[in-house]
Enzyme design. Structure first.
Site, short mmCIF file in Angstrom:
data_model
loop_
_atom_site.label_atom_id
_atom_site.label_comp_id
_atom_site.label_asym_id
_atom_site.label_seq_id
_atom_site.Cartn_x
_atom_site.Cartn_y
_atom_site.Cartn_z
N HIS A 57 43.29 1.52 -12.93
CA HIS A 57 43.87 2.77 -12.46
C HIS A 57 44.11 2.70 -10.97
O HIS A 57 43.42 1.97 -10.25
CB HIS A 57 42.97 3.98 -12.78
N VAL A 91 35.27 3.50 -13.89
CA VAL A 91 35.95 3.55 -15.19
C VAL A 91 36.65 2.22 -15.42
O VAL A 91 37.51 1.81 -14.62
CB VAL A 91 36.95 4.72 -15.24
P1 DGP Z 1 36.80 4.48 -10.00
O1 DGP Z 1 35.55 4.62 -9.19
O2 DGP Z 1 37.90 3.80 -9.22
O3 DGP Z 1 36.57 3.87 -11.35
O4 DGP Z 1 37.32 5.97 -10.21
C1 DGP Z 1 37.29 6.61 -11.43
C2 DGP Z 1 37.77 8.02 -11.21
O5 DGP Z 1 38.03 8.59 -12.49
C3 DGP Z 1 36.80 8.95 -10.51
O6 DGP Z 1 37.37 9.37 -9.27
C4 DGP Z 1 36.63 10.14 -11.44
C5 DGP Z 1 37.76 9.97 -12.43
N1 DGP Z 1 37.42 10.36 -13.78
C6 DGP Z 1 36.39 9.90 -14.52
N2 DGP Z 1 36.37 10.49 -15.72
C7 DGP Z 1 37.44 11.34 -15.75
C8 DGP Z 1 37.95 12.24 -16.72
O7 DGP Z 1 37.44 12.38 -17.83
N3 DGP Z 1 39.05 12.96 -16.37
C9 DGP Z 1 39.65 12.83 -15.15
N4 DGP Z 1 40.73 13.58 -14.92
N5 DGP Z 1 39.20 11.98 -14.21
C10 DGP Z 1 38.10 11.25 -14.51
#
Ligand code: DGP
Length: 115
Positions: free
Chosen positions: A101, A97
């Protein structure tokens, strides 16, 4: 807010998430795909793609994210035994994403591997 950014939408309240903390700068919610019993994310409200794009003016956000992580670890009951903070950056860093974060991962013993 960036168009089509899921974390911008969660921060704005237009996409649901289990929000655990929010203030004028940051929002925290549970990861949709938890890797451990406790898996939270902390994101800045401001759309910053990743650490590569962090400006001097916005650098305080990362310290604040760590401080909020400390508080959330305490309230989630994972402080004492320990937890991991992860910030993935870019494709080779495993960032899916493209909105800065911090992961807070805990609630089980994590192995020593980092990648
Ligand atoms: P990264 O690989 O560091 O970009 O982790 C992205 C994280 O974001 C992954 O562990 C899943 C989480 N994620 C993706 N989409 C959503 C969403 O729509 N809602 C929530 N709560 N988490 C999400």
């Amino acid at each position: 807010m960036a168009v089509d950014c899921i974390f911008c939408k969660i921060a704005a309240g237009s996409v649901p998430a289990e929000i655990l903390y929010q203030d004028e700068d940051l929002v925290s919610f549970r990861d949709i795909n938890p890797q451990a019993p406790v898996h939270l994310l902390i994101v800045p409200r401001k759309h910053i793609t990743n650490l590569n794009d962090l400006s001097e003016d916005d650098s305080y956000l990362v310290g604040k994210m760590a401080k909020v992580a400390q508080q959330l670890a305490l309230s989630e009951g994972i402080s004492e035994l320990g937890y991991r903070l992860v910030v993935n950056c870019g494709d080779w860093g495993g960032q899916l994403v493209k909105h800065l974060h911090m992961h807070i991962i805990g609630g089980r013993k994590l192995d020593g591997r980092l990648g």
